[in-house]
Design a protein around this motif. Structure first.
Motif, PDB file in Angstrom:
ATOM      1  N   PRO A 274      26.940 -83.848 -16.414  1.00 43.06           N
ATOM      2  CA  PRO A 274      28.111 -83.499 -15.586  1.00 43.06           C
ATOM      3  C   PRO A 274      28.020 -84.154 -14.201  1.00 43.06           C
ATOM      4  O   PRO A 274      26.924 -84.468 -13.712  1.00 43.06           O
ATOM      5  N   GLN A 275      29.167 -84.332 -13.561  1.00 43.70           N
ATOM      6  CA  GLN A 275      29.218 -84.921 -12.227  1.00 43.70           C
ATOM      7  C   GLN A 275      30.197 -84.144 -11.344  1.00 43.70           C
ATOM      8  O   GLN A 275      31.275 -83.769 -11.805  1.00 43.70           O
ATOM      9  N   ILE A 276      29.824 -83.913 -10.087  1.00 35.95           N
ATOM     10  CA  ILE A 276      30.737 -83.369  -9.085  1.00 35.95           C
ATOM     11  C   ILE A 276      31.138 -84.512  -8.161  1.00 35.95           C
ATOM     12  O   ILE A 276      30.285 -85.168  -7.574  1.00 35.95           O
ATOM     13  N   LEU A 277      32.442 -84.744  -8.056  1.00 35.77           N
ATOM     14  CA  LEU A 277      32.934 -85.839  -7.219  1.00 35.77           C
ATOM     15  C   LEU A 277      33.418 -85.348  -5.851  1.00 35.77           C
ATOM     16  O   LEU A 277      33.271 -86.038  -4.849  1.00 35.77           O
ATOM     17  N   ASN A 278      33.998 -84.136  -5.832  1.00 39.39           N
ATOM     18  CA  ASN A 278      34.566 -83.635  -4.577  1.00 39.39           C
ATOM     19  C   ASN A 278      34.784 -82.129  -4.692  1.00 39.39           C
ATOM     20  O   ASN A 278      34.733 -81.563  -5.793  1.00 39.39           O
ATOM     21  N   PHE A 279      35.038 -81.485  -3.543  1.00 38.63           N
ATOM     22  CA  PHE A 279      35.420 -80.067  -3.561  1.00 38.63           C
ATOM     23  C   PHE A 279      36.260 -79.779  -2.320  1.00 38.63           C
ATOM     24  O   PHE A 279      36.141 -80.451  -1.280  1.00 38.63           O
TER      25      PHE A 279
ATOM     26  N   HIS B  14      24.464 -77.155  -1.039  1.00 44.82           N
ATOM     27  CA  HIS B  14      25.161 -77.930  -2.061  1.00 44.82           C
ATOM     28  C   HIS B  14      25.751 -77.001  -3.127  1.00 44.82           C
ATOM     29  O   HIS B  14      25.214 -75.937  -3.416  1.00 44.82           O
ATOM     30  N   ILE B  15      26.860 -77.433  -3.708  1.00 42.52           N
ATOM     31  CA  ILE B  15      27.447 -76.751  -4.865  1.00 42.52           C
ATOM     32  C   ILE B  15      26.839 -77.355  -6.124  1.00 42.52           C
ATOM     33  O   ILE B  15      26.685 -78.585  -6.220  1.00 42.52           O
ATOM     34  N   THR B  16      26.504 -76.521  -7.073  1.00 44.91           N
ATOM     35  CA  THR B  16      25.988 -77.009  -8.353  1.00 44.91           C
ATOM     36  C   THR B  16      26.800 -76.430  -9.498  1.00 44.91           C
ATOM     37  O   THR B  16      27.274 -75.292  -9.432  1.00 44.91           O
ATOM     38  N   ILE B  17      26.970 -77.224 -10.536  1.00 42.54           N
ATOM     39  CA  ILE B  17      27.608 -76.770 -11.772  1.00 42.54           C
ATOM     40  C   ILE B  17      26.651 -77.079 -12.915  1.00 42.54           C
ATOM     41  O   ILE B  17      26.203 -78.225 -13.078  1.00 42.54           O
ATOM     42  N   THR B  18      26.349 -76.050 -13.696  1.00 41.08           N
ATOM     43  CA  THR B  18      25.442 -76.199 -14.826  1.00 41.08           C
ATOM     44  C   THR B  18      26.230 -76.230 -16.128  1.00 41.08           C
ATOM     45  O   THR B  18      27.120 -75.404 -16.353  1.00 41.08           O
TER      46      THR B  18
ATOM     47  N   SER C 168      26.618 -81.465  -5.853  1.00 41.76           N
ATOM     48  CA  SER C 168      27.564 -82.123  -4.946  1.00 41.76           C
ATOM     49  C   SER C 168      26.818 -82.953  -3.912  1.00 41.76           C
ATOM     50  O   SER C 168      25.705 -82.611  -3.496  1.00 41.76           O
ATOM     51  N   LYS C 169      27.409 -84.058  -3.491  1.00 46.89           N
ATOM     52  CA  LYS C 169      26.815 -84.857  -2.428  1.00 46.89           C
ATOM     53  C   LYS C 169      26.972 -84.162  -1.079  1.00 46.89           C
ATOM     54  O   LYS C 169      26.083 -84.187  -0.243  1.00 46.89           O
ATOM     55  N   GLY C 170      28.123 -83.556  -0.896  1.00 42.33           N
ATOM     56  CA  GLY C 170      28.377 -82.864   0.358  1.00 42.33           C
ATOM     57  C   GLY C 170      27.894 -81.424   0.336  1.00 42.33           C
ATOM     58  O   GLY C 170      27.550 -80.873  -0.714  1.00 42.33           O
ATOM     59  N   VAL C 171      27.874 -80.800   1.507  1.00 41.62           N
ATOM     60  CA  VAL C 171      27.417 -79.418   1.670  1.00 41.62           C
ATOM     61  C   VAL C 171      28.611 -78.509   1.928  1.00 41.62           C
ATOM     62  O   VAL C 171      29.488 -78.839   2.745  1.00 41.62           O
ATOM     63  N   PHE C 172      28.658 -77.367   1.246  1.00 40.39           N
ATOM     64  CA  PHE C 172      29.678 -76.364   1.514  1.00 40.39           C
ATOM     65  C   PHE C 172      29.133 -75.411   2.579  1.00 40.39           C
ATOM     66  O   PHE C 172      28.030 -74.864   2.441  1.00 40.39           O
ATOM     67  N   THR C 173      29.932 -75.217   3.646  1.00 45.50           N
ATOM     68  CA  THR C 173      29.523 -74.364   4.758  1.00 45.50           C
ATOM     69  C   THR C 173      30.118 -72.969   4.589  1.00 45.50           C
ATOM     70  O   THR C 173      31.340 -72.818   4.486  1.00 45.50           O
ATOM     71  N   VAL C 174      29.242 -71.972   4.535  1.00 47.77           N
ATOM     72  CA  VAL C 174      29.687 -70.588   4.413  1.00 47.77           C
ATOM     73  C   VAL C 174      29.940 -70.034   5.818  1.00 47.77           C
ATOM     74  O   VAL C 174      29.048 -70.028   6.677  1.00 47.77           O
TER      75      VAL C 174
END
Length: 557
Positions: free
Chosen positions: A478-483, A537-541, A549-555
């Motif tokens: 799987p690949q994450i491209l954006n969020f 980072h966001i991850t999808i299994t 994800s390449k980018g970081v999600f800020t909480v």
């Protein structure tokens, strides 16, 4: 203490086996007697890995024969043998190849020599099916290691990973290394007795992208270990052997369909004749079978091969039928189920071979192939009659033909190689039921690109004669491209776009699993930021792996 091989063996070959009262047709055949012709390879020993080439033929090495110091050879499924390289022991060559060969995605074979190279400490080499030979690296006998027994194996990054049995930090402990197809060498790990010593076996690439292996000795019991090593060299000791759980594993592990690893030891167990074991990726080991040393056989120097019936096939070097020519038995071919049900399939005698010390190999035709170290009828000098070994095959009508893949995981768009037969009549190729574009190169080799929408699962090739399934599942990465958005408080809905997401089983924010997510399509997942989420980072299994994800999600608060 190094393993000793007893060469006084003979036995009896079985042609039929009874399962639950039902007779199944089986045929054991001597494919070729090593030493039948001048220059033949002889005495194939552990690890002696046999591999299938793109042309459908079998390839391996033997430490004796050739013109001097062993040979790499090709043998057809019909039993025609030829040397593709004779080792000389010169500076630009190696000597005494113990390990056999592995097939790379470039179509070449990779192996090692126990001696030879620039300082006679062994070498890593590459060889084409036609015999074009290149020494990739000569060991120095220092911190990099010496005396490799096993061939290197290819990782997901296209580099090769292997082991040596000597040198390193303690002289006879061994090392783990990485080498590129062009020969750039990197030392990854040095064994130190405490965490294992003397790895004779090849590494195996796990579905997690890490490598798993065994060492024959080391730890306080000096009985060997099971370990994991990452492509960057992070080493983890998973299990230390002891007399009750087996001692001295010389063979490689094989990963089963359940994700666990299976293997053998040559000593230990209830009768001291070795064991078959199962071990989880976390290191929890279960003994599946204790060799009784007699009717079962003993000392499985070779490992296990997972066949298309879901069972494992192996060989004991000794035990079986004892006669006047074979004080300790000539060894036996066996089958064992993942739950430990054990069956002897064939017993060797001096005529049909003796001391089968390498791992059996299932060809894509469904047949099992292997070699013995001694026995057979070859007697052409320098071969001594009965001491050169044989190549054998074992056929069972319940083992179907299949396709083998290189590699068994990849992203959409990656070109995957297929080994098999009957490909000239191919009408379709599919990944998890999704049709793929393919190119037939020959009757035994084709390529196909992983298609959009492909899912982790079986890969099939439909020909004019049959539908062939892969012997292992293919894992679509799987690949994450954006969020969007890139930040938010707990409860925020985040739309994640990517590729191969429709089999998502878990979404996490900074390592904290989302309690709510929706798979919108193969290219989109919507997830809610969970309580306790951390900036990261966001991850999808998915069953095919973990996308990060390449980018970081800020909480935010």
């Amino acid at each position: 203490m190094k393993p000793k091989m007893d060469h006084l063996c003979r036995g009896l070959c079985w042609a039929f086996l009874f399962f639950s009262g039902v007779v199944q047709a089986q045929t054991f055949s001597v494919l070729y007697n090593f030493g039948s012709n001048t220059g033949d390879p002889s005495s194939p020993s552990y690890s002696g890995i046999v591999t299938q080439g793109r042309d459908g033929n079998l390839y391996s090495t033997a430490p004796k024969g050739g013109t001097c110091c062993g040979a790499a050879f090709q043998i057809t499924p019909a039993g025609t043998l030829k040397n593709i390289h004779n080792f000389t022991g010169n500076n630009d060559d190696g000597a005494f190849p113990q390990g056999g060969l592995t097939l790379g995605t470039d179509g070449n074979f990779y192996g090692t020599t126990y001696e030879g190279g620039s300082v006679t400490a062994g070498a890593v080499f590459k060889i084409s099916p036609s015999g074009a030979y290149t020494t990739l690296y000569s060991f120095t006998g220092g911190s990099d290691g010496a005396a490799p027994y096993a061939p290197p194996v290819e990782g997901n990054d296209g580099n090769f990973y292997g082991t040596t049995t000597q040198e390193g930090t303690c002289g006879s402990c061994g090392t783990i290394y990485k080498i590129t197809p062009s020969g750039k060498f990197t030392l990854l790990h040095q064994f130190d007795i405490t965490h294992g010593s003397t790895p004779y076996a090849p590494l195996v690439l796990g579905t997690d992208g890490n490598f798993y292996g065994t060492s024959a000795y080391g730890t306080s019991a000096n009985a060997g270990v099971i370990f994991r090593v990452t492509p960057s060299g992070k080493f983890t000791l998973l299990f230390s052997f002891d007399p009750a759980h087996g001692e001295n594993p010389l063979s490689c592990l094989v990963q089963g369909a359940d994700g666990n690893f299976y293997g053998t030891t040559i000593n230990g167990g209830n009768s001291g004749g070795g064991v078959v074991f199962k071990v989880t990726p976390a290191g929890r080991l279960t003994v599946l079978h204790n060799m009784n040393g007699t009717t079962d056989g003993r000392a499985p120097y070779g490992g296990l091969d997972l066949a298309t019936d879901g069972n494992f096939y192996g060989a004991n070097a000794y035990g079986g039928t004892v006669n006047s020519d074979c004080a300790d038995g000539c060894g036996a071919l066996f089958k064992i189920t993942p739950k430990g049900a054990y069956s002897v399939l064939a017993k060797f005698d001096f005529t049909t071979g003796a001391t089968p010390a390498i791992t059996p190999f299932q060809h894509t035709s469904g047949l099992i192939y292997g070699d013995t170290q001694i026995g057979g009828s070859g007697n052409v000098s320098p071969c001594v009659a009965g001491l050169c070994g044989v190549s054998y095959s074992w056929e069972n009508t319940t083992l179907p033909a299949f396709v083998s893949l290189l590699p068994y995981s990849g992203k959409v768009g990656k070109t995957v190689e297929f080994l098999g037969q009957g490909f000239k009549g191919t009408t379709s190729v599919s990944f998890g039921g999704t049709a793929a574009k393919f190119q037939v190169v020959s009757d035994t080799y084709l390529t196909a690109a992983v298609p959009n929408g492909a899912t982790t699962g079986s890969v099939t090739v439909k020909t004019s004669a049959a539908t062939l399934a892969s012997n292992k599942i293919f894992r679509v990465t799987p690949q994450i491209l954006n969020f969007n958005p890139t930040s938010g408080a707990v409860g925020t809905n985040v739309t994640i776009t990517g590729v191969s997401l429709k089999q998502a089983t878990k979404v996490a924010f900074g390592g904290v699993a989302a309690t709510s997510f929706i798979v919108n399509s193969d290219k989109q997942v919507t997830a809610t930021v969970p309580t306790g989420a951390q900036t990261g980072h966001i991850t999808i299994t998915t069953p095919g792996g973990v996308a990060v994800s390449k980018g970081v999600f800020t909480v935010t608060q």
